[in-house]
Design a protein around this motif. Structure first.
Motif, PDB file in Angstrom:
ATOM      1  N   UNK A  45       0.844  -1.204   0.000  1.00 39.93           N
ATOM      2  CA  UNK A  45       0.000   0.000   0.000  1.00 39.93           C
ATOM      3  C   UNK A  45       0.878   1.252   0.000  1.00 39.93           C
ATOM      4  N   UNK A  46       1.917   1.247   0.823  1.00 38.19           N
ATOM      5  CA  UNK A  46       2.751   2.433   0.936  1.00 38.19           C
ATOM      6  C   UNK A  46       3.592   2.659  -0.317  1.00 38.19           C
ATOM      7  N   UNK A  47       4.022   1.594  -0.972  1.00 43.00           N
ATOM      8  CA  UNK A  47       4.736   1.749  -2.247  1.00 43.00           C
ATOM      9  C   UNK A  47       3.850   2.479  -3.247  1.00 43.00           C
ATOM     10  N   UNK A  48       2.636   2.011  -3.366  1.00 38.07           N
ATOM     11  CA  UNK A  48       1.723   2.606  -4.333  1.00 38.07           C
ATOM     12  C   UNK A  48       1.302   4.021  -3.895  1.00 38.07           C
ATOM     13  N   UNK A  49       1.128   4.211  -2.578  1.00 34.76           N
ATOM     14  CA  UNK A  49       0.774   5.537  -2.052  1.00 34.76           C
ATOM     15  C   UNK A  49       1.872   6.555  -2.351  1.00 34.76           C
ATOM     16  N   UNK A  50       3.108   6.152  -2.130  1.00 37.11           N
ATOM     17  CA  UNK A  50       4.234   7.065  -2.369  1.00 37.11           C
ATOM     18  C   UNK A  50       4.304   7.458  -3.841  1.00 37.11           C
ATOM     19  N   UNK A  51       4.039   6.502  -4.713  1.00 38.93           N
ATOM     20  CA  UNK A  51       4.056   6.783  -6.149  1.00 38.93           C
ATOM     21  C   UNK A  51       2.970   7.798  -6.507  1.00 38.93           C
ATOM     22  N   UNK A  52       1.766   7.576  -5.962  1.00 42.40           N
ATOM     23  CA  UNK A  52       0.639   8.448  -6.297  1.00 42.40           C
ATOM     24  C   UNK A  52       0.757   9.841  -5.683  1.00 42.40           C
ATOM     25  N   UNK A  53       1.468   9.942  -4.560  1.00 45.45           N
ATOM     26  CA  UNK A  53       1.571  11.239  -3.888  1.00 45.45           C
ATOM     27  C   UNK A  53       2.756  12.075  -4.373  1.00 45.45           C
ATOM     28  N   UNK A  60       7.016  11.152   4.340  1.00 41.05           N
ATOM     29  CA  UNK A  60       8.042  10.391   5.061  1.00 41.05           C
ATOM     30  C   UNK A  60       7.389   9.138   5.628  1.00 41.05           C
ATOM     31  N   UNK A  61       8.191   8.096   5.757  1.00 40.00           N
ATOM     32  CA  UNK A  61       7.667   6.823   6.252  1.00 40.00           C
ATOM     33  C   UNK A  61       8.581   6.273   7.344  1.00 40.00           C
ATOM     34  N   UNK A  62       7.973   5.868   8.440  1.00 39.12           N
ATOM     35  CA  UNK A  62       8.696   5.128   9.478  1.00 39.12           C
ATOM     36  C   UNK A  62       8.151   3.700   9.440  1.00 39.12           C
ATOM     37  N   UNK A  63       9.059   2.738   9.293  1.00 41.57           N
ATOM     38  CA  UNK A  63       8.657   1.342   9.150  1.00 41.57           C
ATOM     39  C   UNK A  63       9.098   0.549  10.370  1.00 41.57           C
ATOM     40  N   UNK A  64       8.150  -0.055  11.048  1.00 44.38           N
ATOM     41  CA  UNK A  64       8.479  -0.885  12.200  1.00 44.38           C
ATOM     42  C   UNK A  64       8.508  -2.349  11.809  1.00 44.38           C
ATOM     43  N   UNK A  65       9.523  -3.032  12.259  1.00 41.09           N
ATOM     44  CA  UNK A  65       9.646  -4.451  11.943  1.00 41.09           C
ATOM     45  C   UNK A  65      10.485  -5.091  13.036  1.00 41.09           C
ATOM     46  N   UNK A  66      10.379  -6.403  13.211  1.00 45.00           N
ATOM     47  CA  UNK A  66      11.118  -7.036  14.299  1.00 45.00           C
ATOM     48  C   UNK A  66      12.620  -6.998  14.030  1.00 45.00           C
ATOM     49  N   UNK A  67      13.044  -7.529  12.884  1.00 51.75           N
ATOM     50  CA  UNK A  67      14.488  -7.658  12.676  1.00 51.75           C
ATOM     51  C   UNK A  67      14.975  -7.211  11.303  1.00 51.75           C
ATOM     52  N   UNK A  68      14.120  -7.203  10.296  1.00 52.39           N
ATOM     53  CA  UNK A  68      14.673  -6.991   8.959  1.00 52.39           C
ATOM     54  C   UNK A  68      14.600  -5.533   8.523  1.00 52.39           C
ATOM     55  N   UNK A  79      10.277   6.473  -1.937  1.00 54.82           N
ATOM     56  CA  UNK A  79      10.139   7.593  -1.005  1.00 54.82           C
ATOM     57  C   UNK A  79      11.528   7.999  -0.516  1.00 54.82           C
ATOM     58  N   UNK A  80      11.790   9.309  -0.474  1.00 54.87           N
ATOM     59  CA  UNK A  80      13.120   9.803  -0.099  1.00 54.87           C
ATOM     60  C   UNK A  80      13.402   9.722   1.397  1.00 54.87           C
ATOM     61  N   UNK A 203      -7.077   6.157  -5.574  1.00 53.71           N
ATOM     62  CA  UNK A 203      -7.277   7.608  -5.669  1.00 53.71           C
ATOM     63  C   UNK A 203      -8.099   8.106  -4.482  1.00 53.71           C
ATOM     64  N   UNK A 204      -9.101   7.335  -4.085  1.00 58.84           N
ATOM     65  CA  UNK A 204      -9.918   7.728  -2.928  1.00 58.84           C
ATOM     66  C   UNK A 204      -9.054   7.787  -1.661  1.00 58.84           C
ATOM     67  N   UNK A 205      -8.190   6.823  -1.516  1.00 60.22           N
ATOM     68  CA  UNK A 205      -7.278   6.768  -0.354  1.00 60.22           C
ATOM     69  C   UNK A 205      -6.310   7.955  -0.351  1.00 60.22           C
ATOM     70  N   UNK A 206      -5.681   8.217  -1.493  1.00 60.77           N
ATOM     71  CA  UNK A 206      -4.703   9.314  -1.508  1.00 60.77           C
ATOM     72  C   UNK A 206      -5.410  10.671  -1.411  1.00 60.77           C
ATOM     73  N   UNK A 207      -6.636  10.775  -1.950  1.00 59.38           N
ATOM     74  CA  UNK A 207      -7.397  12.021  -1.772  1.00 59.38           C
ATOM     75  C   UNK A 207      -7.741  12.246  -0.302  1.00 59.38           C
ATOM     76  N   UNK A 208      -8.074  11.173   0.382  1.00 59.67           N
ATOM     77  CA  UNK A 208      -8.365  11.244   1.815  1.00 59.67           C
ATOM     78  C   UNK A 208      -7.135  11.772   2.573  1.00 59.67           C
ATOM     79  N   UNK A 209      -5.961  11.226   2.226  1.00 56.69           N
ATOM     80  CA  UNK A 209      -4.713  11.675   2.870  1.00 56.69           C
ATOM     81  C   UNK A 209      -4.442  13.152   2.554  1.00 56.69           C
ATOM     82  N   UNK A 210      -4.600  13.531   1.292  1.00 63.78           N
ATOM     83  CA  UNK A 210      -4.318  14.916   0.883  1.00 63.78           C
ATOM     84  C   UNK A 210      -5.247  15.890   1.601  1.00 63.78           C
TER      85      UNK A 210
END
Ligand code: MG
Ligand code: ZN
Length: 219
Positions: A45-53, A60-68, A79-80, A203-210
């Motif tokens: 979702x975030x890959x596609x969101x970043x592309x559309x935005x 900016x994205x903070x990614x939480x994960x156990x080890x990787x 995303x930069x 588009x509905x999702x990214x419009x909601x974010x915008x």
């Protein structure tokens, strides 16, 4: 004894979350805490969101994960500003993780921060990170009982996403049951049926974010 320890941990977390919230507000950054089970498609979702935005909002994205580092490596292509937080054995992000990650972000150059929580529908809900909104994510591949089984995310979410709609013909997912459970638990929350890979309702999702980000920028 145990209860007071848990209460103290949550109290400290709430204090740090308030500091995060103040700092994010000072920089007029709209912040989403994205919560969903492992494999529901948060990173896709975030890959596609970043592309559309791109060219619309500075993300900016903070990614939480156990080890990787894998999700951050995936995201860095789109995303930069990506910061990976490894929680070790921790099954959720805490405000302190976000505080540390924020130190590595150029806050003045960001309009929207999305925090991908550790894949888990249970305890991430209980830990405030300083976000403006929690977005809960399910997928059609997980089964139509998941909202009923995880009522806390349904109660607290400002928006719910049902991903993998492209798989609907191949799985036994009764949308009417899923929707009825959500409506019973939280009659006010909107549910957006999406497919991050096929593009349904992106588009509905990214419009909601915008719209949300624009509103917080003027407050
Ligand atoms: Mg992920
Ligand atoms: Zn946890």
């Amino acid at each position: 004894m145990n209860i007071s320890v848990v209460e103290n941990v949550l109290k400290l977390n709430d204090e740090l979350a308030a500091v995060n919230r103040g700092k994010l507000k000072d920089h007029r950054i709209y912040t989403v805490n994205l919560i969903g089970a492992p494999g529901c498609g948060k990173t896709s979702l975030l890959e596609s969101t970043a592309t559309l935005l791109k060219n619309k909002l500075r993300l900016a994205i903070i990614v939480g994960d156990l080890t990787t580092q894998r999700d951050a490596d995936r995201m860095a292509l789109y995303c930069n500003h990506v910061v990976q937080v490894n929680t070790g054995k921790g099954c959720h992000l805490e405000a302190n993780h976000v505080r540390t990650a924020m130190e590595r972000l150029p806050l003045k150059e960001i309009d929207l921060l999305i925090i991908e929580n550790v894949g888990n529908l249970i305890c991430p809900v209980g830990f405030d990170l300083g976000q403006d909104v929690k977005v809960g994510m399910f997928s059609a591949a997980e089964g139509d009982d998941k909202a009923a089984k995880h009522p806390y995310i349904v109660q607290e979410a400002g928006l719910l996403l049902l991903n993998k709609m492209d798989l609907l013909p191949y799985v036994n997912f009764r949308q009417e049951i899923f929707r009825a459970d959500i409506h019973r638990i939280n009659p006010k929350v909107d549910i957006l049926d999406i497919s991050a890979t096929r593009g349904d309702n992106m588009a509905a999702w990214t419009n909601w974010l915008c719209a949300r980000a624009a509103k917080s920028a003027t407050q």
